[in-house]
Every structure is written in C-alpha cells, then in structure tokens.
Design a protein around this motif. Structure first.
Motif, PDB file in Angstrom:
ATOM      1  N   PRO A  45       0.817  -1.214   0.000  1.00  0.00           N
ATOM      2  CA  PRO A  45       0.000   0.000   0.000  1.00  0.00           C
ATOM      3  C   PRO A  45       0.852   1.267   0.000  1.00  0.00           C
ATOM      4  CG  PRO A  45      -0.857  -1.591   1.575  1.00  0.00           C
ATOM      5  CD  PRO A  45       0.455  -2.128   1.098  1.00  0.00           C
ATOM      6  N   LEU A  46       0.362   2.264  -0.701  1.00  0.00           N
ATOM      7  CA  LEU A  46       1.056   3.549  -0.738  1.00  0.00           C
ATOM      8  C   LEU A  46       1.030   4.211   0.632  1.00  0.00           C
ATOM      9  CD1 LEU A  46      -0.174   5.221  -4.044  1.00  0.00           C
ATOM     10  CD2 LEU A  46       1.887   3.902  -3.648  1.00  0.00           C
ATOM     11  N   GLU A  47       2.092   4.920   0.922  1.00  0.00           N
ATOM     12  CA  GLU A  47       2.152   5.667   2.176  1.00  0.00           C
ATOM     13  C   GLU A  47       3.046   6.883   1.978  1.00  0.00           C
ATOM     14  OE1 GLU A  47       5.695   2.893   4.168  1.00  0.00           O
ATOM     15  OE2 GLU A  47       3.613   2.691   4.854  1.00  0.00           O
ATOM     16  N   GLY A  48       3.050   7.767   2.947  1.00  0.00           N
ATOM     17  CA  GLY A  48       3.936   8.922   2.923  1.00  0.00           C
ATOM     18  C   GLY A  48       3.671   9.854   1.760  1.00  0.00           C
ATOM     19  N   ALA A  49       4.755  10.391   1.200  1.00  0.00           N
ATOM     20  CA  ALA A  49       4.651  11.409   0.158  1.00  0.00           C
ATOM     21  C   ALA A  49       3.951  10.887  -1.094  1.00  0.00           C
ATOM     22  CB  ALA A  49       6.048  11.923  -0.206  1.00  0.00           C
ATOM     23  N   PHE A  50       4.138   9.598  -1.415  1.00  0.00           N
ATOM     24  CA  PHE A  50       3.498   9.066  -2.619  1.00  0.00           C
ATOM     25  C   PHE A  50       1.983   9.040  -2.465  1.00  0.00           C
ATOM     26  CE2 PHE A  50       7.782   7.553  -3.488  1.00  0.00           C
ATOM     27  CZ  PHE A  50       7.864   7.725  -4.865  1.00  0.00           C
ATOM     28  N   ARG A  51       1.517   8.594  -1.310  1.00  0.00           N
ATOM     29  CA  ARG A  51       0.069   8.579  -1.109  1.00  0.00           C
ATOM     30  C   ARG A  51      -0.497   9.998  -1.122  1.00  0.00           C
ATOM     31  NH1 ARG A  51      -3.780   4.559   2.107  1.00  0.00           N
ATOM     32  NH2 ARG A  51      -5.698   5.755   1.903  1.00  0.00           N
ATOM     33  N   GLU A  52       0.203  10.917  -0.469  1.00  0.00           N
ATOM     34  CA  GLU A  52      -0.261  12.303  -0.465  1.00  0.00           C
ATOM     35  C   GLU A  52      -0.304  12.863  -1.876  1.00  0.00           C
ATOM     36  OE1 GLU A  52       2.104  14.618   2.160  1.00  0.00           O
ATOM     37  OE2 GLU A  52       1.725  13.352   3.907  1.00  0.00           O
ATOM     38  N   ALA A  53       0.698  12.531  -2.686  1.00  0.00           N
ATOM     39  CA  ALA A  53       0.738  13.036  -4.060  1.00  0.00           C
ATOM     40  C   ALA A  53      -0.426  12.481  -4.869  1.00  0.00           C
ATOM     41  CB  ALA A  53       2.065  12.673  -4.715  1.00  0.00           C
ATOM     42  N   VAL A  54      -0.747  11.202  -4.671  1.00  0.00           N
ATOM     43  CA  VAL A  54      -1.878  10.602  -5.385  1.00  0.00           C
ATOM     44  C   VAL A  54      -3.175  11.294  -4.982  1.00  0.00           C
ATOM     45  CG1 VAL A  54      -3.280   8.512  -5.590  1.00  0.00           C
ATOM     46  CG2 VAL A  54      -0.795   8.364  -5.777  1.00  0.00           C
ATOM     47  N   GLU A  55      -3.342  11.564  -3.710  1.00  0.00           N
ATOM     48  CA  GLU A  55      -4.567  12.215  -3.240  1.00  0.00           C
ATOM     49  C   GLU A  55      -4.685  13.632  -3.786  1.00  0.00           C
ATOM     50  OE1 GLU A  55      -4.117  11.707   0.947  1.00  0.00           O
ATOM     51  OE2 GLU A  55      -4.890   9.637   0.942  1.00  0.00           O
ATOM     52  N   VAL A  56      -3.575  14.375  -3.835  1.00  0.00           N
ATOM     53  CA  VAL A  56      -3.594  15.711  -4.419  1.00  0.00           C
ATOM     54  C   VAL A  56      -3.924  15.643  -5.904  1.00  0.00           C
ATOM     55  CG1 VAL A  56      -2.162  17.706  -5.032  1.00  0.00           C
ATOM     56  CG2 VAL A  56      -2.061  16.758  -2.718  1.00  0.00           C
ATOM     57  N   LEU A  57      -3.315  14.691  -6.602  1.00  0.00           N
ATOM     58  CA  LEU A  57      -3.566  14.551  -8.035  1.00  0.00           C
ATOM     59  C   LEU A  57      -5.024  14.206  -8.306  1.00  0.00           C
ATOM     60  CD1 LEU A  57      -2.785  14.467 -10.948  1.00  0.00           C
ATOM     61  CD2 LEU A  57      -1.719  12.231 -10.584  1.00  0.00           C
ATOM     62  N   ASP A  58      -5.595  13.325  -7.509  1.00  0.00           N
ATOM     63  CA  ASP A  58      -7.003  12.976  -7.709  1.00  0.00           C
ATOM     64  C   ASP A  58      -7.913  14.165  -7.430  1.00  0.00           C
ATOM     65  OD1 ASP A  58      -6.402  10.433  -8.537  1.00  0.00           O
ATOM     66  OD2 ASP A  58      -6.815   9.468  -6.614  1.00  0.00           O
ATOM     67  N   ALA A  59      -7.531  15.003  -6.471  1.00  0.00           N
ATOM     68  CA  ALA A  59      -8.301  16.220  -6.211  1.00  0.00           C
ATOM     69  C   ALA A  59      -8.230  17.168  -7.409  1.00  0.00           C
ATOM     70  CB  ALA A  59      -7.787  16.911  -4.948  1.00  0.00           C
ATOM     71  N   MET A  60      -7.051  17.270  -8.036  1.00  0.00           N
ATOM     72  CA  MET A  60      -6.908  18.088  -9.236  1.00  0.00           C
ATOM     73  C   MET A  60      -7.759  17.531 -10.366  1.00  0.00           C
ATOM     74  SD  MET A  60      -2.777  18.712  -9.183  1.00  0.00           S
ATOM     75  CE  MET A  60      -2.786  19.609 -10.742  1.00  0.00           C
ATOM     76  N   HIS A  61      -7.737  16.212 -10.513  1.00  0.00           N
ATOM     77  CA  HIS A  61      -8.512  15.562 -11.573  1.00  0.00           C
ATOM     78  C   HIS A  61      -9.993  15.866 -11.422  1.00  0.00           C
ATOM     79  CE1 HIS A  61     -10.151  11.770 -13.600  1.00  0.00           C
ATOM     80  NE2 HIS A  61      -9.614  12.500 -14.558  1.00  0.00           N
ATOM     81  N   ALA A  62     -10.449  15.926 -10.180  1.00  0.00           N
ATOM     82  CA  ALA A  62     -11.861  16.198  -9.922  1.00  0.00           C
ATOM     83  C   ALA A  62     -12.261  17.602 -10.361  1.00  0.00           C
ATOM     84  CB  ALA A  62     -12.165  16.005  -8.442  1.00  0.00           C
ATOM     85  N   THR A  63     -11.285  18.502 -10.485  1.00  0.00           N
ATOM     86  CA  THR A  63     -11.570  19.874 -10.927  1.00  0.00           C
ATOM     87  C   THR A  63     -11.452  20.025 -12.438  1.00  0.00           C
ATOM     88  OG1 THR A  63      -9.280  20.668 -10.730  1.00  0.00           O
ATOM     89  CG2 THR A  63     -10.661  20.730  -8.740  1.00  0.00           C
ATOM     90  N   GLY A  64     -11.128  18.965 -13.148  1.00  0.00           N
ATOM     91  CA  GLY A  64     -11.064  19.011 -14.604  1.00  0.00           C
ATOM     92  C   GLY A  64      -9.679  18.976 -15.196  1.00  0.00           C
TER      93      GLY A  64
END
Length: 316
Positions: free
Chosen positions: A139-158
């Motif tokens: 499972p992802l953890e640390g900076a990689f997981r945070e980066a994925v979550e930020v990227l998915d938030a960006m994706h949700a905005t278009g």
C-alpha cells in the motif's frame, strides 16, 4: 512512435512484461534508454492527441524507470514548446541507470525540476503520472500517497491526467488499489498489456488505455506466457462459428447452472440466459424447488429442476 488505440488481445503479468523488456535489451540489443525515450515519445504523442490545446504540463516523477519515463516526457514536451515542469518525489541524485540519464538530459535541456509539494495543487492543464510503475506490491504511504490524493483532487476539478504504463497505486496483476490510486483519463501501456489494467478496480482508474510496443521485435513474444485474453467483439465469428442448418440443440453442448436459494433465484436465471445467448445448445438450472416453476414460466427455453439436497445433483 505509434500509439495504438486498438489494443492487443493478450494480457500479461508484470513479471512477464519485465522479462520481455529485459529480453529486448539483452537479446535484441535495444538499449534500455532507447526504450525509455520511445515510451516518452508515445506518451507525449498520446497526450497531444487527447489534449491538443494543453500548454501547461506537470510531470510527477518517482524514483525508478517509471520516473525516468517522466523525465524523458518532460524533456520532449519542453523541446516541443510546451510549458513543462517536473515535480520530483525522489531526489534526482538518488536515481540510477537509465532513469538517471533521463534526469540529466532533462536538466541539461532546461526543464524546471523541483521537489513535489503536496501542500498545494499544481497549476496545470495536464498532469503526467510517472510516479510508480508495475512493481508496486504494498500500500502507498507517505509522500506518494499524499501526491496521489492531491492529483485525484486536481482531476476532480477538470485537470487532465495521463498515467505512464499504469496508474500509480494500481496493482499490475490484479487491478486492486493499494491504499490509493491515481484516477487517469488516459493510460499508455508499453511492450505488453498488464492484467491489472482491465481487472479489479482498474476501470475506475485507467481511463482509456492505449498501447505502444516500443518497436520491440514480434519474435520476443513467442515464448512469453499469456496470462489472459481480452474478449474482442470482432472475434465473435471465431468463437461463434456458423452452424449447419440440420443440427439441433443437442449437438451444441449442455450447461448446468447451480444456484438460487429461496427468494434469490435471479442470479442463476441470468447466468442461464447468458449461456443460452452465447450458444449453449441446452441449459439446465438446478435451483430450489420453490423457484423452479416460477422461473420456467418466465423462461421456457431453459430447463429448471428443483433440487433440495446435494445427491439430487448427481444425475444432472
């Protein structure tokens, strides 16, 4: 570099794809860095077709060859006149081999490279996910997981998202999400399609899948074990060949569906209908006695048998 939207039918496990990549390098003499540059060309070509108006590109780079692909994509995008920058999740000085070469070439070309920030969203038209490849097993953890979550938030905005080979966080063999996974609009996969691009939770993460064989010789696949085959609609004539008009249903196999507890006969009936529609000559359903007459009335082409104990299944 040609990127195909018409995908091969063959699917491979991650270990097999790594072996194919290794064979291309060691047996056919294609330098690993050449394959990396070809992968980058394929990704940039796919990106520009999918988002022709995109000008601001952010490439998220990890520490392995997937990150190396990202640095090569950034260098090519920079050379094409796009506004591109790299957000690095691993200090570039820690890179080795072809990935290190890709970083050196990107830096020498003038590509802006900085450590990733998970505290803010990047200003971008498209983000390229080159964080993690097909070797992820935990499972992802640390900076990689945070980066994925930020990227998915960006994706949700278009913001558009292109995944390099596989969305980060997705298991290459099973399609399971390892804690968190990138939600991409487009995934460009190389050399061999991975099972995990089509199974498990993959459909919610891969977007459209494109394929690039990176110019490896066709002979390389001759002895590679195939894990699965995708069903392709154009293959229907191969699987459902024309039948002689004098043949009857008894010549075309008999499927037995077992299932359907009290009040839950629907799944067994649906499975039986599917079997009949794809060509089974005879289809029987072994289900609870209370279900049998009701289902038979609705689907007389299927044969329903009421069964209450395991021994009654043997004749069927």
């Amino acid at each position: 570099m040609i990127v195909n939207e018409i995908l091969p039918a063959t699917l491979y496990r991650a270990a097999t794809v790594r072996a194919l990549d290794h064979a291309a390098i060691t047996e056919y003499g294609i330098p690993g860095y050449t394959l990396m540059c070809r992968a980058a060309e394929a990704c940039l070509a796919a990106l520009r077709r999918r988002w022709p108006a995109a000008q601001r590109i952010v490439v998220l780079c990890g520490g392995g060859n997937n990150g190396g692909d990202g640095y090569a994509i950034a260098r090519l995008a920079h050379a094409a006149g796009l506004e591109v920058r790299v957000a690095a999740l691993v200090e570039p000085e820690r890179l080795a081999g072809d990935a290190a070469q890709a970083w050196h070439d990107a830096a020498a070309a003038g590509v802006p490279i900085a450590a990733v920030s998970t505290k803010r969203q990047e200003d971008a038209d498209v983000v390229v996910d080159a964080m993690l490849g097909i070797g992820l097993e935990r499972p992802l953890e640390g900076a990689f997981r945070e980066a994925v979550e930020v990227l998915d938030a960006m994706h949700a905005t278009g913001v558009g998202v292109l995944a390099v080979d596989i969305p980060s966080g997705l298991h290459a063999d099973t399609g399971s999400v390892l804690g968190a996974a990138v939600e991409a609009d487009l995934t460009v996969s190389f050399i061999g399609l991975k099972c995990g691009l089509f199974t498990g939770q993959a459909p919610a993460h891969v977007g459209r899948v494109h394929f690039a064989d990176l110019g490896v010789p066709a002979e390389i696949y001759a002895h590679a074990p195939v894990a699965a085959l995708r069903y392709i609609a154009d293959d229907a004539p191969l699987w459902l060949a024309p039948r002689k008009r004098t043949r009857h249903k008894g010549h075309h196999g008999h499927v037995l569906v077992i299932g359907g507890d009290l009040g839950m006969g629907g799944a067994a009936r649906l499975a039986a209908e599917a079997a009949a529609r794809v060509g089974a000559g005879l289809v029987s359903v072994a289900t609870r006695a209370a279900n049998a007459p009701l289902q038979a009335a609705a689907r007389p082409e299927l044969m329903f048998r009421g069964v209450e104990e395991a021994g009654a299944l043997e004749p069927l």
